[in-house]
Design an enzyme around this catalytic site. Structure first.
Site, mmCIF file in Angstrom:
data_model
loop_
_atom_site.group_PDB
_atom_site.id
_atom_site.type_symbol
_atom_site.label_atom_id
_atom_site.label_comp_id
_atom_site.label_asym_id
_atom_site.label_seq_id
_atom_site.Cartn_x
_atom_site.Cartn_y
_atom_site.Cartn_z
ATOM 1 N N ALA A 237 60.520 54.763 44.765
ATOM 2 C CA ALA A 237 61.166 54.311 43.471
ATOM 3 C C ALA A 237 61.124 52.637 43.405
ATOM 4 O O ALA A 237 60.735 51.950 44.372
ATOM 5 C CB ALA A 237 62.469 54.934 43.359
ATOM 6 N N HIS A 238 61.585 52.358 42.333
ATOM 7 C CA HIS A 238 61.522 50.847 42.324
ATOM 8 C C HIS A 238 62.238 49.988 43.278
ATOM 9 O O HIS A 238 63.457 50.587 43.588
ATOM 10 C CB HIS A 238 61.849 50.316 40.613
ATOM 11 N N ASN A 239 62.051 48.811 43.633
ATOM 12 C CA ASN A 239 62.219 47.716 44.248
ATOM 13 C C ASN A 239 62.246 48.132 45.571
ATOM 14 O O ASN A 239 62.956 47.387 46.559
ATOM 15 C CB ASN A 239 63.872 47.480 43.824
#
Length: 349
Positions: A237-239
Site C-alpha cells: 500500500a501507499h507510503n
C-alpha cells in the site's frame, strides 16, 4: 548439444569423480532424469532418490559418496545445475534493438540503446528508458517515468506516471505500479478521496511477480529496496518503505505507511497492519497477522502473530482441547455439577 562430464565440471569449477568421459545430452531434475542425463542432489534428503534414479551423472555436495556413476562435486549443486541447463539448451539469442510498428512511443520519450519494444507497448511523454530494456506486448508506461538499464517489463505490466525503476529490474505480467493509494476521509456522510500525489520507486535488482500491485505514496514515494524479491499477488500500500533483500511471498498484504528492515521474509498470506515496522531479518510465517511492531531477528506465526515458540505451544494446546473438555465434564459430573451434553445445548443434572 552434448558434453562430457569433464567438460561440464570445467563449466562449473567442479571436481569430477568417476568416468569424466561419459557423454551427457540433457540436464533434468531427479524426478525426470533418464539415462544420458545429468541431475543434481541439493542435500542429503535426496540421496535415496539419486541412488534409485536412472540418471547417468549428478552434481552433488563434496561429501556425497560415489555409487558407481560419475559425479561432479560442487559447493552449490543447484546453481551449478542452472549453469549447465543454460549451456546445454543454449542461451537466448541476443536482443537486437527493435520497436514494433504497433508500439506507441511519444516523441519526447528517450529510448536507450539495444531496446526491444514489443507490440502495442505504450510509452508516454517525458519517459526515459535505459539501455537494453525489454518491454513486452501491451506494457504501458505513464508520463515522466524513468527506467534504468536492463529492465524487463512482461506483457501488460503497467507503470503509472512518475514511476522510477532501477537497473536490472524484472516486472512480471499484469503488475500495476503507482496506482492511487486507498486514502479517504469521511466528510458530510460521504467518503471523500484524498489525492495521491506521490510515486513509486523501485531500487536495483528487484523482481516483482505477476499481478502484484504497489501503490504510489500520498505525497512522497512508496519504495522497494535493492535486491528485494516479490512473489505473485502481493499488495503493497501507499507510503510503505520496503527494505533491502526482502522476500515477500504470494498474497502478502502490507497496509499503508509500514516499513521493513533488511532481509525480512514474509511467507504466503502474511498480513501487516498500517504504520508498523518489521525489523531486520524478521521471519513471518504463512498467514501471520501482524498488529504491532516486530523486533529484529524475530520469528512470528499465527493470527494475531506471536513468537513462533509461543505459537507452537498454543497450537499444541488447541489440539488437546477436546480431551480437556471431556475431562472437565467428567469432573463436573463427579462433583454433581450441571453439565451440557457434548454437541447439544441442553443442561444435564
Amino acid at each position: 548439444m552434448s558434453l562430457t562430464v569433464r567438460q561440464m565440471a570445467a563449466l562449473v569449477a567442479g571436481e569430477v569423480v568417476g568416468n569424466g568421459d561419459a557423454e551427457i545430452v540433457d540436464a533434468r531434475p531427479l524426478t525426470d532424469a533418464k539415462p544420458g542425463h545429468i541431475t543434481f542432489v541439493e542435500d542429503d534428503r535426496y540421496l535415496d532418490a539419486w541412488h534409485h534414479s536412472p540418471a547417468s551423472a549428478a552434481l552433488v555436495l563434496p561429501h556425497v559418496p560415489v555409487n558407481g556413476r560419475p559425479l561432479i562435486k560442487v559447493l552449490d549443486p543447484l546453481m551449478a545445475f542452472v549453469s549447465i541447463v543454460k549451456h546445454l539448451r543454449g542461451n537466448s539469442p541476443a536482443a537486437t534493438s527493435s520497436i514494433h510498428p504497433s508500439a506507441q512511443i511519444h516523441p519526447t520519450a528517450v529510448i536507450g540503446t539495444d531496446a526491444e519494444i514489443g507490440p502495442f507497448v505504450v510509452v508516454e511523454a517525458g519517459c526515459v528508458i535505459g539501455a537494453r530494456a525489454t518491454l513486452l506486448a501491451g506494457a504501458t508506461i505513464g508520463k515522466n517515468c524513468r527506467l534504468g538499464d536492463d529492465v524487463t517489463l512482461h506483457p501488460h505490466a503497467v507503470l503509472y506516471d512518475t514511476t522510477v525503476i532501477g537497473n536490472r529490474v524484472t516486472i512480471h505480467a499484469n503488475c500495476v505500479l503507482g496506482a492511487d493509494g486507498f486514502g479517504y476521509r469521511t466528510q458530510g456522510g460521504r467518503h471523500v478521496k484524498v489525492p495521491q500525489l506521490g510515486y513509486v520507486e523501485i531500487a536495483d535488482d528487484v523482481e516483482i511477480g505477476a499481478c502484484t500491485t504497489i501503490d504510489r505514496g500520498t505525497f512522497g514515494p512508496t519504495r522497494v529496496g535493492q535486491g528485494t524479491k516479490i512473489d505473485n499477488l502481493v499488495m503493497i500500500a501507499h507510503n510503505c518503505q520496503i527494505g533491502r533483500h526482502n522476500l515477500l511471498v504470494s498474497q502478502v498484504g502490507i497496509a499503508g505507511s509500514t516499513t521493513t528492515g533488511d532481509y525480512v521474509v514474509m511467507a504466503g498470506q502474511v498480513g501487516i497492519a498500517d504504520h508498523l515496522h518489521v525489523g531486520d531479518r524478521a521471519i513471518l510465517g504463512a498467514k501471520a497477522g501482524v498488529h504491532k511492531d516486530v523486533p529484529p531477528d524475530s520469528r512470528m506465526l499465527g493470527a494475531p502473530a506471536t513468537p513462533d515458540r509461543e505459537q507452537m505451544r498454543i497450537m499444541m494446546s488447541l489440539e488437546k482441547l477436546p480431551e480437556l473438555r471431556r475431562d472437565l465434564r467428567k469432573i463436573k459430573q463427579m462433583l454433581g455439577l450441571p453439565t451440557k451434553a457434548e454437541g447439544k445445548g441442553e443442561t444435564k443434572e
